[in-house]
Motif scaffolding. Structure first.
Motif, PDB file in Angstrom:
ATOM      1  N   GLY A  86      -5.822  28.917  62.661  1.00 52.26           N
ATOM      2  CA  GLY A  86      -6.449  30.046  61.957  1.00 52.26           C
ATOM      3  C   GLY A  86      -5.701  30.490  60.714  1.00 52.26           C
ATOM      4  O   GLY A  86      -5.965  31.571  60.176  1.00 52.26           O
ATOM      5  N   LYS A  87      -4.776  29.639  60.220  1.00 51.05           N
ATOM      6  CA  LYS A  87      -4.052  30.015  58.991  1.00 51.05           C
ATOM      7  C   LYS A  87      -4.845  29.547  57.771  1.00 51.05           C
ATOM      8  O   LYS A  87      -5.568  28.546  57.831  1.00 51.05           O
ATOM      9  CB  LYS A  87      -2.666  29.350  58.943  1.00 51.05           C
ATOM     10  N   HIS A  88      -4.670  30.255  56.661  1.00 50.73           N
ATOM     11  CA  HIS A  88      -5.170  29.786  55.374  1.00 50.73           C
ATOM     12  C   HIS A  88      -4.111  28.823  54.834  1.00 50.73           C
ATOM     13  O   HIS A  88      -2.914  29.138  54.911  1.00 50.73           O
ATOM     14  CB  HIS A  88      -5.348  30.957  54.407  1.00 50.73           C
ATOM     15  N   VAL A  89      -4.554  27.693  54.304  1.00 56.94           N
ATOM     16  CA  VAL A  89      -3.570  26.649  53.959  1.00 56.94           C
ATOM     17  C   VAL A  89      -3.657  26.257  52.486  1.00 56.94           C
ATOM     18  O   VAL A  89      -4.743  26.006  51.958  1.00 56.94           O
ATOM     19  CB  VAL A  89      -3.791  25.392  54.844  1.00 56.94           C
ATOM     20  N   LEU A  90      -2.483  26.214  51.864  1.00 58.86           N
ATOM     21  CA  LEU A  90      -2.338  25.614  50.538  1.00 58.86           C
ATOM     22  C   LEU A  90      -1.580  24.310  50.758  1.00 58.86           C
ATOM     23  O   LEU A  90      -0.382  24.323  51.067  1.00 58.86           O
ATOM     24  CB  LEU A  90      -1.562  26.554  49.605  1.00 58.86           C
ATOM     25  N   CYS A  91      -2.299  23.212  50.650  1.00 60.47           N
ATOM     26  CA  CYS A  91      -1.706  21.890  50.917  1.00 60.47           C
ATOM     27  C   CYS A  91      -1.284  21.270  49.595  1.00 60.47           C
ATOM     28  O   CYS A  91      -2.036  21.296  48.618  1.00 60.47           O
ATOM     29  CB  CYS A  91      -2.768  21.023  51.597  1.00 60.47           C
ATOM     30  N   GLU A  92      -0.106  20.689  49.575  1.00 56.96           N
ATOM     31  CA  GLU A  92       0.316  19.990  48.356  1.00 56.96           C
ATOM     32  C   GLU A  92      -0.520  18.721  48.163  1.00 56.96           C
ATOM     33  O   GLU A  92      -1.135  18.217  49.088  1.00 56.96           O
ATOM     34  CB  GLU A  92       1.823  19.655  48.404  1.00 56.96           C
ATOM     35  N   LYS A  93      -0.540  18.249  46.937  1.00 56.83           N
ATOM     36  CA  LYS A  93      -1.249  17.002  46.632  1.00 56.83           C
ATOM     37  C   LYS A  93      -0.301  15.832  46.835  1.00 56.83           C
ATOM     38  O   LYS A  93       0.918  16.043  46.737  1.00 56.83           O
ATOM     39  CB  LYS A  93      -1.858  16.996  45.230  1.00 56.83           C
ATOM     40  N   PRO A  94      -0.774  14.640  47.083  1.00 54.96           N
ATOM     41  CA  PRO A  94      -2.151  14.306  47.416  1.00 54.96           C
ATOM     42  C   PRO A  94      -2.494  14.845  48.801  1.00 54.96           C
ATOM     43  O   PRO A  94      -1.614  14.918  49.662  1.00 54.96           O
ATOM     44  CB  PRO A  94      -2.146  12.770  47.411  1.00 54.96           C
ATOM     45  N   ILE A  95      -3.743  15.214  48.997  1.00 58.35           N
ATOM     46  CA  ILE A  95      -4.120  15.827  50.274  1.00 58.35           C
ATOM     47  C   ILE A  95      -3.695  14.943  51.444  1.00 58.35           C
ATOM     48  O   ILE A  95      -3.270  15.451  52.483  1.00 58.35           O
ATOM     49  CB  ILE A  95      -5.639  16.150  50.302  1.00 58.35           C
ATOM     50  N   SER A  96      -3.776  13.626  51.276  1.00 58.96           N
ATOM     51  CA  SER A  96      -3.367  12.700  52.342  1.00 58.96           C
ATOM     52  C   SER A  96      -3.304  11.305  51.760  1.00 58.96           C
ATOM     53  O   SER A  96      -3.552  11.110  50.565  1.00 58.96           O
ATOM     54  CB  SER A  96      -4.379  12.738  53.489  1.00 58.96           C
ATOM     55  N   LEU A  97      -3.008  10.337  52.618  1.00 61.05           N
ATOM     56  CA  LEU A  97      -2.896   8.950  52.140  1.00 61.05           C
ATOM     57  C   LEU A  97      -4.177   8.153  52.394  1.00 61.05           C
ATOM     58  O   LEU A  97      -4.306   7.037  51.896  1.00 61.05           O
ATOM     59  CB  LEU A  97      -1.693   8.262  52.798  1.00 61.05           C
ATOM     60  N   THR A  98      -5.077   8.692  53.216  1.00 57.82           N
ATOM     61  CA  THR A  98      -6.331   7.974  53.494  1.00 57.82           C
ATOM     62  C   THR A  98      -7.508   8.946  53.464  1.00 57.82           C
ATOM     63  O   THR A  98      -7.336  10.152  53.670  1.00 57.82           O
ATOM     64  CB  THR A  98      -6.312   7.318  54.896  1.00 57.82           C
TER      65      THR A  98
END
Ligand SMILES: NC(=O)c1ccc[n+]([C@@H]2O[C@H](COP(=O)([O-])OP(=O)(O)OC[C@H]3O[C@@H](n4cnc5c(N)ncnc54)[C@H](O)[C@@H]3O)[C@@H](O)[C@H]2O)c1
Length: 344
Positions: A86-98
């Motif tokens: 239930g957290k709001h998330v700021l994800c660093e780039k790249p979002i993922s590898l796939t």
């Protein structure tokens, strides 16, 4: 509310922590890193506290927002977990590898209904926003071609591990080398500036200069160049490099029907518009931040505004997935020697 930061390396220290600290809605920052001394160092610098584990952080009901500043391979683990708590998330780039992992993060956001923003911070600079306004206004007509560049002297001068053993040089952890480190920023920027999407790409890559701790060429590219076509039919070129020694290059040029927009190209002005009659208009908006000169990106303020107003962020998980697909296609092309059409 409190903010949590997972991963206490350079991006946490130079951007996320100072920007949370400066945000009036954040009462405290809680840090976690698998190297506890890194978390302790940032807690001391920013008057925060340390969480004993990711679970401890995610169980804290006062922590409403979490920045995932871990290395690339961890984003699907931590960002998904945080969203499902239930957290709001700021994800660093790249979002993922796939694509599969990016979809997992996006699905978690849909389940939780919280905000997911990805740190494609090039969308937030004044010069890029102004350039987009000029394109949208139609005063220069359609964009016909473009060229974009992003290069610096390499992540072994930036990351917390300032040596050739940095994770940025490992395929398993960084995934894409300079293509996912710097390239993804500009590919995403092209989508944003032109409200368009890259649909075909052809690329060449190399590990031209960087070596690992054994002195062997690194497993990922330190340079990649590409030619592209967009959905609206524009043609463009891109160069991404970790071997621009001496000075960064962060410039983009849009060649339109009735003139040219040059961004971060002129030494004194962030934006230069050249009309077809030769008339030049200069804009002094703000400095482009470089690895050696960090300024407030506005990203944390934008993220917190979205959290408070339940608005969709300017750089969403879906936007990040579109840009990830272009990076994957760019590398696919460099490996196979064929132009790749990107299916949506
Ligand atoms: N938006 C931007 O402009 C920008 C700029 C630089 C880096 N980044 C991104 O930010 C992320 C972090 O990059 P950085 O430059 O800070 O790297 P860094 O190496 O300086 O820091 C990464 C930190 O994550 C920690 N970490 C790694 N795995 C972990 C795990 N399993 N559990 C807990 N902690 C873990 C490491 O110990 C390290 O302290 C990367 O995804 C990178 O691509 C974005």
């Amino acid at each position: 509310m409190k903010a949590g930061i997972i991963g206490c390396g350079s991006i946490a220290r130079f951007r996320h922590a100072p920007e949370y600290k400066a945000n009036e809605h954040i009462s405290e920052i809680v840090f976690y890193d698998r190297n506890p001394e890194r978390a302790e160092r940032l807690a001391a610098m920013f008057d925060g506290t340390v969480a004993g584990s990711v679970d401890d952080m995610l169980e804290d009901p006062d922590i409403k927002v979490v920045s995932d500043c871990s290395s690339n391979e961890n984003h699907p683990i931590f960002s998904t977990q945080a969203l499902l708590h239930g957290k709001h998330v700021l994800c660093e780039k790249p979002i993922s590898l796939t694509v599969e992992d990016a979809s997992k993060i996006i699905d978690a956001q849909k389940k939780s209904g919280t905000v997911l923003m990805v740190d494609h911070n090039q969308r937030f600079t004044r010069a890029h926003q102004k350039a987009r306004e000029i394109v949208q206004s139609g005063e220069l007509g359609k964009v016909l071609t473009f060229r974009t560049t992003f290069g610096h002297k390499g992540p072994e001068h930036w990351g917390i591990n300032k040596s050739n053993s940095t994770w940025f040089f490992k395929k398993e952890r960084s995934g894409f080398g300079v293509a996912g480190d710097l390239g993804i920023h500009k590919l995403d920027l092209i989508h944003y500036l032109m409200e368009d999407e890259i649909v075909k790409i052809s690329a060449l890559q190399g590990a031209l200069d960087k070596v690992d701790e054994q002195g062997k060429p690194i497993e990922v590219c330190d340079n990649i160049v590409a030619t592209m076509q967009t959905k609206k039919g524009c043609l463009g070129t891109a160069s991404f490099s970790w071997t621009y020694y001496g000075e960064e290059d962060n410039s983009t040029i849009l060649y339109c029907e009735k003139g040219i927009i040059k961004i971060y190209h002129h030494p004194a002005y962030q934006l230069e518009v050249i009309h077809s009659n030769g008339e030049k208009v200069h804009y002094q908006l703000e400095k482009m931040q470089t690895n050696d000169d960090q300024t407030n990106t506005g990203v944390i303020n934008a993220f917190i505004n979205c959290v408070q107003s339940s608005r969709k962020p300017l750089a969403s998980g879906e936007d990040a997935l579109i840009s990830l697909r272009v990076v994957l296609a760019m590398l696919d092309s460099a490996e196979t020697g064929h132009a790749i059409t990107i299916s949506s």
